[in-house]
Design an enzyme around this catalytic site. Structure first.
Site, PDB file in Angstrom:
ATOM      1  N   THR A 122      -6.137  13.957   9.732  1.00 30.53           N
ATOM      2  CA  THR A 122      -6.179  12.480   9.863  1.00 30.53           C
ATOM      3  C   THR A 122      -4.669  12.014  10.630  1.00 30.53           C
ATOM      4  OG1 THR A 122      -7.921  12.295   8.538  1.00 30.53           O
ATOM      5  CG2 THR A 122      -6.678  10.191   9.273  1.00 30.53           C
ATOM      6  N   PHE A 153     -14.850  13.764   8.473  1.00 30.64           N
ATOM      7  CA  PHE A 153     -15.419  12.877   7.638  1.00 30.64           C
ATOM      8  C   PHE A 153     -15.877  13.122   6.257  1.00 30.64           C
ATOM      9  CE2 PHE A 153     -16.191  11.717  12.211  1.00 30.64           C
ATOM     10  CZ  PHE A 153     -15.388  10.591  12.204  1.00 30.64           C
ATOM     11  N   GLU A 156     -14.618  14.362  -0.668  1.00 31.99           N
ATOM     12  CA  GLU A 156     -14.334  15.408  -1.647  1.00 31.99           C
ATOM     13  C   GLU A 156     -15.502  15.242  -2.951  1.00 31.99           C
ATOM     14  OE1 GLU A 156     -10.319  15.273  -3.282  1.00 31.99           O
ATOM     15  OE2 GLU A 156      -9.822  15.133  -1.480  1.00 31.99           O
ATOM     16  N   CYS A 265      -6.787   9.886   0.642  1.00 27.62           N
ATOM     17  CA  CYS A 265      -7.114   9.273   2.199  1.00 27.62           C
ATOM     18  C   CYS A 265      -7.000   7.852   2.269  1.00 27.62           C
ATOM     19  CB  CYS A 265      -8.413  10.003   2.515  1.00 27.62           C
ATOM     20  SG  CYS A 265      -8.076  11.932   2.717  1.00 27.62           S
TER      21      CYS A 265
HETATM   22  P1  NAD Z   1      -4.262  19.462   1.352  1.00 25.22           P
HETATM   23  O1  NAD Z   1      -2.873  19.035   1.017  1.00 25.22           O
HETATM   24  O2  NAD Z   1      -5.218  19.615   0.382  1.00 25.22           O
HETATM   25  O3  NAD Z   1      -4.117  20.710   2.280  1.00 25.22           O
HETATM   26  C1  NAD Z   1      -3.141  20.820   3.336  1.00 25.22           C
HETATM   27  C2  NAD Z   1      -2.648  22.317   3.266  1.00 25.22           C
HETATM   28  O4  NAD Z   1      -1.986  22.583   4.629  1.00 25.22           O
HETATM   29  C3  NAD Z   1      -2.087  22.891   1.896  1.00 25.22           C
HETATM   30  O5  NAD Z   1      -2.712  23.815   1.429  1.00 25.22           O
HETATM   31  C4  NAD Z   1      -0.763  23.115   2.624  1.00 25.22           C
HETATM   32  O6  NAD Z   1      -0.240  24.295   2.012  1.00 25.22           O
HETATM   33  C5  NAD Z   1      -0.975  23.564   3.992  1.00 25.22           C
HETATM   34  N1  NAD Z   1       0.155  23.474   5.137  1.00 25.22           N
HETATM   35  C6  NAD Z   1       0.976  22.797   5.131  1.00 25.22           C
HETATM   36  N2  NAD Z   1       1.714  22.818   6.203  1.00 25.22           N
HETATM   37  C7  NAD Z   1       1.478  24.352   6.703  1.00 25.22           C
HETATM   38  C8  NAD Z   1       1.840  25.172   7.621  1.00 25.22           C
HETATM   39  N3  NAD Z   1       3.086  24.907   8.313  1.00 25.22           N
HETATM   40  N4  NAD Z   1       1.233  26.146   7.759  1.00 25.22           N
HETATM   41  C9  NAD Z   1       0.316  26.640   6.888  1.00 25.22           C
HETATM   42  N5  NAD Z   1      -0.060  25.559   5.998  1.00 25.22           N
HETATM   43  C10 NAD Z   1       0.328  24.817   5.730  1.00 25.22           C
HETATM   44  O7  NAD Z   1      -4.822  18.292   2.556  1.00 25.22           O
HETATM   45  P2  NAD Z   1      -6.299  18.014   2.970  1.00 25.22           P
HETATM   46  O8  NAD Z   1      -6.793  17.057   1.673  1.00 25.22           O
HETATM   47  O9  NAD Z   1      -7.183  19.399   3.093  1.00 25.22           O
HETATM   48  O10 NAD Z   1      -6.116  16.865   3.916  1.00 25.22           O
HETATM   49  C11 NAD Z   1      -5.682  17.491   5.155  1.00 25.22           C
HETATM   50  C12 NAD Z   1      -6.042  16.551   6.307  1.00 25.22           C
HETATM   51  O11 NAD Z   1      -7.303  16.173   6.407  1.00 25.22           O
HETATM   52  C13 NAD Z   1      -4.940  15.352   6.011  1.00 25.22           C
HETATM   53  O12 NAD Z   1      -4.601  14.528   7.297  1.00 25.22           O
HETATM   54  C14 NAD Z   1      -6.201  14.474   5.581  1.00 25.22           C
HETATM   55  O13 NAD Z   1      -6.076  12.946   5.768  1.00 25.22           O
HETATM   56  C15 NAD Z   1      -7.529  14.754   6.269  1.00 25.22           C
HETATM   57  N6  NAD Z   1      -8.513  14.348   5.646  1.00 25.22           N
HETATM   58  C16 NAD Z   1      -8.814  14.968   4.320  1.00 25.22           C
HETATM   59  C17 NAD Z   1     -10.099  14.721   3.644  1.00 25.22           C
HETATM   60  C18 NAD Z   1     -10.301  14.998   2.060  1.00 25.22           C
HETATM   61  O14 NAD Z   1     -11.263  14.563   1.538  1.00 25.22           O
HETATM   62  N7  NAD Z   1      -9.513  15.641   1.463  1.00 25.22           N
HETATM   63  C19 NAD Z   1     -11.133  14.167   4.271  1.00 25.22           C
HETATM   64  C20 NAD Z   1     -10.926  14.067   5.802  1.00 25.22           C
HETATM   65  C21 NAD Z   1      -9.658  14.110   6.321  1.00 25.22           C
HETATM   66  C1  UGA Z   2     -13.052   9.200   1.894  1.00 26.44           C
HETATM   67  C2  UGA Z   2     -14.364   8.892   3.036  1.00 26.44           C
HETATM   68  O1  UGA Z   2     -15.439   8.268   2.166  1.00 26.44           O
HETATM   69  C3  UGA Z   2     -14.805  10.214   3.704  1.00 26.44           C
HETATM   70  O2  UGA Z   2     -15.640   9.935   4.788  1.00 26.44           O
HETATM   71  C4  UGA Z   2     -13.278  10.535   4.542  1.00 26.44           C
HETATM   72  O3  UGA Z   2     -13.527  11.718   5.256  1.00 26.44           O
HETATM   73  C5  UGA Z   2     -12.318  10.736   3.386  1.00 26.44           C
HETATM   74  O4  UGA Z   2     -11.944   9.686   2.777  1.00 26.44           O
HETATM   75  C6  UGA Z   2     -10.982  11.222   4.038  1.00 26.44           C
HETATM   76  O5  UGA Z   2     -10.400  10.718   5.146  1.00 26.44           O
HETATM   77  O6  UGA Z   2     -10.180  11.860   3.165  1.00 26.44           O
HETATM   78  P1  UGA Z   2     -12.832  10.344  -0.430  1.00 26.44           P
HETATM   79  O7  UGA Z   2     -11.548  10.095  -0.399  1.00 26.44           O
HETATM   80  O8  UGA Z   2     -13.175  11.861  -0.766  1.00 26.44           O
HETATM   81  O9  UGA Z   2     -13.642  10.373   1.044  1.00 26.44           O
HETATM   82  O10 UGA Z   2     -13.839   9.660  -1.306  1.00 26.44           O
HETATM   83  P2  UGA Z   2     -14.949   8.431  -1.424  1.00 26.44           P
HETATM   84  O11 UGA Z   2     -16.030   8.604  -1.960  1.00 26.44           O
HETATM   85  O12 UGA Z   2     -14.711   7.676  -0.040  1.00 26.44           O
HETATM   86  O13 UGA Z   2     -14.149   7.601  -2.404  1.00 26.44           O
HETATM   87  C7  UGA Z   2     -12.614   7.181  -2.360  1.00 26.44           C
HETATM   88  C8  UGA Z   2     -12.370   6.300  -3.500  1.00 26.44           C
HETATM   89  O14 UGA Z   2     -13.141   4.955  -3.347  1.00 26.44           O
HETATM   90  C9  UGA Z   2     -12.667   6.601  -4.953  1.00 26.44           C
HETATM   91  O15 UGA Z   2     -11.432   6.407  -5.751  1.00 26.44           O
HETATM   92  C10 UGA Z   2     -13.987   5.833  -5.205  1.00 26.44           C
HETATM   93  O16 UGA Z   2     -13.939   5.889  -6.808  1.00 26.44           O
HETATM   94  C11 UGA Z   2     -13.591   4.617  -4.488  1.00 26.44           C
HETATM   95  N1  UGA Z   2     -15.170   3.853  -4.479  1.00 26.44           N
HETATM   96  C12 UGA Z   2     -16.087   4.288  -3.565  1.00 26.44           C
HETATM   97  C13 UGA Z   2     -15.239   2.681  -5.091  1.00 26.44           C
HETATM   98  O17 UGA Z   2     -14.503   2.171  -5.749  1.00 26.44           O
HETATM   99  N2  UGA Z   2     -16.310   1.920  -4.540  1.00 26.44           N
HETATM  100  C14 UGA Z   2     -17.338   2.498  -3.946  1.00 26.44           C
HETATM  101  O18 UGA Z   2     -18.179   1.728  -3.539  1.00 26.44           O
HETATM  102  C15 UGA Z   2     -17.057   3.588  -3.344  1.00 26.44           C
END
Ligand code: NAD
Ligand code: UGA
Length: 434
Positions: A122, A153, A156, A265
């Site tokens: 992101t 999207f 977790e 996020c």
């Molecule tokens: P994360 O911290 O769990 O994972 C990122 C990984 O990248 C780590 O394991 C780290 O070691 C690795 N990394 C960093 N630099 C590196 C490099 N140079 N070479 C190899 N590996 C490297 O992060 P995440 O939660 O998976 O999020 C990743 C991106 O996706 C972020 O931009 C986040 O905003 C976005 N995103 C996350 C979620 C979510 O639910 N976690 C959902 C949608 C989008």
């Molecule tokens: C959120 C979005 O839902 C995903 O679509 C997106 O991909 C992701 O961020 C991201 O960009 O990383 P996530 O953070 O995994 O996903 O979890 P959510 O289910 O969205 O909950 C986020 C937070 O909002 C939690 O702390 C949850 O407890 C809170 N929440 C959620 C509320 O307090 N009220 C609600 O009605 C819903």
């Protein structure tokens, strides 16, 4: 298709594993040695329902592998996904240093075969432009490539399901060739699920992601604002919001009031979007208000505890739930941590339990007691605070809980209990907005 995933965290690991499950040949790269070793033993480094089984299945089938070495993965791949973390800088903007490093490493390793480089992390609008510039700056050969934005999207706790049954697939491309490659990546999924595919410009795709997260965070803050109003006037926020949500234009999802949104996020993405608006000279007070209400949601809840218990110094308070939401072990920006910090600042003794997030919390907080189950938390506690709505907590034997507590008081930060039923059992009950 041969695919490389750079960054094997929540997004990279889930994406890589699911793409392998759809039949692609996937190599996941991460510079975390321990993480890669774990994955090579067939163990998931994160708790995510259904993920470990899928890793083992696809690893065994020879479609999924893990490495710390970027070079062969990038050289062999037709499509390279950047999935590294994009944490916030002190000023709120996204720190893109990991994205830049990967862009540079890709540049150093790509050859003259055409590659599509996909930004799945992101990022603020116009990042793909910078990725392209970076690759062009460091590339050695006459490499042929396009940079694409394919925002993720998934949530977790339901990451595998969200990836295999997406609401939509957004592909931001500026070239026909890249579009065809991306459609080929997702073809098995599109055929299976009929998921709508939005082909848009790269900049639009980048904005769709920040826009979607800001909108969802906005819904939660709106629910918390209604909850605050209800507490002042004696109305029930759950009744109010359920009726508001029945309007199809509004919808009833993401309208649960509580102790605020957390996670890795929403807080960082809305801060980054706020900064983008500031840079563009656009008024960002809507985003400021979302953040303020979110912060107030945790603070108001803490005040509720202090008002009821008066002096917290020396009192044992039980915390149920540490993860920022259920079905994950992730504690990044978890509201529970803010609640614990607030209570500790007043001298309270904390006893906590979470079904999955204790190992991660123990690494961060060492001066609280960790219990083996909710009943051990209740034992000797003067109040119980529900911070995460795990199913395990919804089905507690409250009669037993009451017997174990010094004073039967529940602060329900996620509104998991029916206030009347809990009061009937002899508890003092405080929910959010009720
Ligand atoms: P994360 O911290 O769990 O994972 C990122 C990984 O990248 C780590 O394991 C780290 O070691 C690795 N990394 C960093 N630099 C590196 C490099 N140079 N070479 C190899 N590996 C490297 O992060 P995440 O939660 O998976 O999020 C990743 C991106 O996706 C972020 O931009 C986040 O905003 C976005 N995103 C996350 C979620 C979510 O639910 N976690 C959902 C949608 C989008
Ligand atoms: C959120 C979005 O839902 C995903 O679509 C997106 O991909 C992701 O961020 C991201 O960009 O990383 P996530 O953070 O995994 O996903 O979890 P959510 O289910 O969205 O909950 C986020 C937070 O909002 C939690 O702390 C949850 O407890 C809170 N929440 C959620 C509320 O307090 N009220 C609600 O009605 C819903």
């Amino acid at each position: 298709m041969k695919i490389a995933i750079i960054g094997t965290g929540y997004v990279g690991l889930t994406t890589g594993t699911c793409l392998a499950d759809l039949g692609h040949q996937v190599t996941c790269v991460d510079h975390g040695q321990e993480k890669v070793e774990k994955l090579n033993r067939g163990e998931s480094p994160i708790f995510e329902p259904g993920l470990e089984e899928l890793i083992v299945k696809n690893k065994t089938a020879g479609r999924l592998s893990f490495t710390t070495t970027i070079e062969p993965a990038v050289k062999a791949a037709e499509v390279i996904f950047i999935c590294v973390n994009t944490p916030p800088k002190p000023d709120g903007h996204a720190d893109l240093k990991y994205v830049e490093t990967v862009a540079r490493e890709i540049a150093e390793n790509i050859n003259s075969e055409y590659k599509v480089i996909v930004d799945k992390s992101t990022v603020p609008v116009k990042t793909a432009e910078k990725v392209k510039e970076t690759i062009l700056r460091y590339v050695k050969s006459d490499a042929q490539f396009d940079v694409v934005s394919n925002p993720e999207f998934l949530r977790e706790g339901t990451a595998v399901k969200d990836t295999l049954e997406p609401d939509r697939i957004v592909i931001g491309v500026d070239s026909e060739k890249a579009m065809e490659k991306m459609l080929a990546v997702y073809q098995p999924l599109i055929e299976k699920t009929q998921a709508p595919v939005k082909i848009v410009s790269v900049k639009s795709a980048e904005l769709i992601k920040h826009g979607a997260n800001t909108f969802l965070a906005n819904k939660i803050s709106f629910a918390n604002l209604i909850a605050e109003t209800c507490e002042e006037v004696g109305a029930d926020a759950l009744e109010v919001l359920a009726a508001i949500g029945l309007d199809e234009r509004i919808g009833n999802q993401f309208l649960s009031p509580g102790i605020g949104f957390g996670g890795s996020c929403f807080p960082k993405d809305i801060a980054a979007y706020k900064k983008t608006l500031e840079i563009l000279g656009i008024d960002n007070s809507l985003v400021v208000a979302i953040e303020k209400i979110n912060q107030r949601s945790t603070e108001r809840f803490l005040h509720k505890v202090e008002r009821e218990l008066w002096v917290l110094d020396g009192k044992t308070i039980g915390i149920l739930g540490l993860a920022f939401k259920p079905n994950t072990d992730d504690i990044r920006n978890a509201p529970a941590l803010k609640i614990i910090a607030g209570l500790k600042a007043e001298g309270a003794k904390i006893k906590a339990y979470d079904p999955q997030a204790m190992a991660n919390t123990k690494k961060m907080i060492t001066d609280i007691e960790y219990a083996n189950d909710p009943y051990q938390v209740a034992q000797g506690s003067e109040a119980l605070i529900i911070c995460t709505e795990w199913d395990e907590f919804k089905n507690l034997d409250l009669v037993k809980i009451k017997e174990l507590m010094v004073t039967p008081i529940i602060f329900d930060g996620r509104n998991i209990f029916d206030p009347a039923a809990v009061k009937e059992l002899g508890f003092k009950y405080f929910g959010v907005g009720r």
